[in-house]
Design an enzyme around this catalytic site. Structure first.
Site, short mmCIF file in Angstrom:
data_model
loop_
_atom_site.label_atom_id
_atom_site.label_comp_id
_atom_site.label_asym_id
_atom_site.label_seq_id
_atom_site.Cartn_x
_atom_site.Cartn_y
_atom_site.Cartn_z
N GLU A 213 -22.08 -7.36 28.04
CA GLU A 213 -21.37 -8.17 27.05
C GLU A 213 -22.37 -9.17 26.49
O GLU A 213 -22.66 -10.19 27.12
CB GLU A 213 -20.18 -8.87 27.71
N CYS A 247 -19.91 -16.75 22.42
CA CYS A 247 -20.63 -15.56 21.97
C CYS A 247 -19.96 -14.87 20.79
O CYS A 247 -20.63 -14.18 20.02
CB CYS A 247 -20.81 -14.58 23.13
#
Length: 469
Positions: A213, A247
């Site tokens: 991720e 993010c």
């Protein structure tokens, strides 16, 4: 290799070998224990995160971390029986009469989890929900910037789980490469693309599958039909959440020509209405001095190379000693500036103008695939155009960041922004081996196709080929 890593891994592997496929009741009990760990120690967890940040907005920790973890655990408990159920697969009755086929999920074994610092509770517990729901065991390494939280989790976790089921570790001064060198059955990593490549290289030595991720520069485009006020409200909310250290945050903004001044005016109003004093604890600090200096250098580099920076916040002076960094908009950016070369991960928002939707698609498509893409427009044809002509990990239509917190949607990147998914059912599948099973029936049609290949067997095969034309 630290002995605490190897010894814990050996214990978890031994425990897995004694109980390779825990039943529904045990898995539910594990999920309830994980939920209780958060609920019973809620205030201590929130306080630990605040200490690690220096100033972490308490509301944000509760809203974006503990609430999400508690809700996801309860949802997994509700869905688990359905997730574990074997799934029947179709067979051609002309080839396999009386036979059957199905898949069923089994635990992969021992999973290693590497947790980032920006949402350390959520990023530890969200994958753990999938890991434990799938019947696995886990070793979790926290970030070097989450030491207070790591030590707390090490202290309280044994009250809820034996170490051969779940164990937490502090970073301990750059021990990440040693952790990911362990022969895990799966590694789950959240972090930067550069570190993700190193994790993948380490995992390759053991042929360990990975879920990465990662981050990247997630674009946001506002259509010419959309309200600049509403767009500013939703984009600035995300850009100031956790001081932009997310993010999936909007990394750069694409606005129609002629709409910039209106957007900036609305953004200034929103920031100063919501944060009359940015030092009052409602706004999160930049995580550490190194990150603070990096963001200051990024802004300075842009200014030196011709960009214009506008401060959106006009209240009392931000406390630089506590690394409180107000949001700034950056105009006249180009690819020669650091701000357009790497993920910002902070409260700086570059704005680029466009004339046509084709320009937007070309600009985004010429860059590494982002973790998220945001479109603000009520024009369904325009929405469809952007969806069908771009690729990203996830998409938000008329909203920022929210898609990343929805349990029923898979979360994951593509290309430079990562590989694999988690959350909900997709998380359960990620940490399972979906095992295919074929069971032959009482009569075996394949007996019609045995050598010598003449006569009836040849006639039947040719008939089947004609049927499949």
């Amino acid at each position: 290799m630290p002995a605490e890593f190897t010894e814990c891994h050996a214990r978890q592997v031994a425990a897995y070998k004694k109980n390779r496929n825990p039943g529904y009741e045990e898995r539910v009990a594990d999920l309830r224990s994980l939920h209780r760990l958060v609920v019973d120690n809620h205030d201590a967890l929130v306080d630990a995160v605040n200490k690690d940040f220096g100033c972490r907005c308490t509301f944000e920790t509760k809203f974006a971390e503990t609430l999400m973890a508690q809700d996801a655990a309860l949802d997994a408990i509700k869905q688990l029986k359905k997730w574990m159920k074997p799934q029947k697969r179709h067979l051609d009755p002309t080839q396999f009469p009386l036979a059957s086929a199905w898949t069923f999920p089994q635990p992969v074994g021992v999973v290693g989890v590497v947790v980032p610092w920006n949402f350390p509770i959520a990023m530890a517990f969200q994958p753990l929900i999938g890991i434990l729901a799938a019947g696995n065991r886990a070793m979790v390494k926290m970030s070097e910037n989450s030491n207070h939280l790591a030590l707390l989790l090490k202290q309280i976790s044994p009250k809820y789980f034996p170490e051969d089921k779940l164990a937490f570790f502090e970073d301990g001064g750059g021990r990440g490469p040693q952790f990911t060198a362990l022969p895990f059955d799966h590694i789950f990593f959240t972090g930067s693309p550069a570190t993700g490549k190193a994790v993948m290289a380490n995992a390759a030595k053991n042929l360990t599958p990975v879920t990465l991720e990662l981050g990247g520069k997630s674009p946001c485009v506002v259509g010419p039909d959309y309200s600049m006020r509403t767009a500013a409200e939703r984009i600035i909310w995300a850009k100031m959440l956790n001081a932009g250290q997310i993010c999936t945050n909007v990394d750069y903004l694409l606005l129609p020509e002629g709409k910039v001044d209106e957007f900036v005016l609305e953004a200034e109003k929103i920031v100063n209405k919501r944060f009359r004093d940015i030092n009052n604890g409602d706004y999160t600090a930049i995580i550490d001095q190194r990150s603070w200096e990096r963001l200051q250098a990024t802004a300075a580099d842009a200014a030196t190379k011709g960009a214009r920076l506008v401060d959106l916040y006009t209240g009392p002076v931000a406390d630089a000693a506590r690394r409180i960094m107000p949001p700034r908009i950056v105009f006249n950016v180009d690819d020669g500036m650091d701000i357009m070369q790497r993920e910002i991960f902070g409260p700086l928002l570059p704005i680029i103008t466009y004339k046509t939707r084709e320009e937007v698609v070309e600009y985004i498509g010429d860059r590494p695939r982002p973790l998220a893409f945001y479109v603000f427009s009520n024009d369904e044809d325009l929405q469809a155009y952007y969806l069908n002509n771009t690729i990203s990990g996830g998409v938000g239509l008329n909203e920022s960041v929210v898609q990343a917190g929805i349990h029923s949607l898979p979360f994951g990147g593509t290309g430079n922004s990562g590989m694999g998914h988690y959350h909900g059912y997709e998380g359960f599948i990620t940490f399972s081996k979906l095992r295919p099973v074929f069971k032959q029936g009482s009569w075996r049609a394949l007996n019609l196709f045995l050598p010598p290949y003449k006569g009836l067997s040849n006639w039947i095969l040719n008939l089947m080929l004609r049927m499949k034309r």
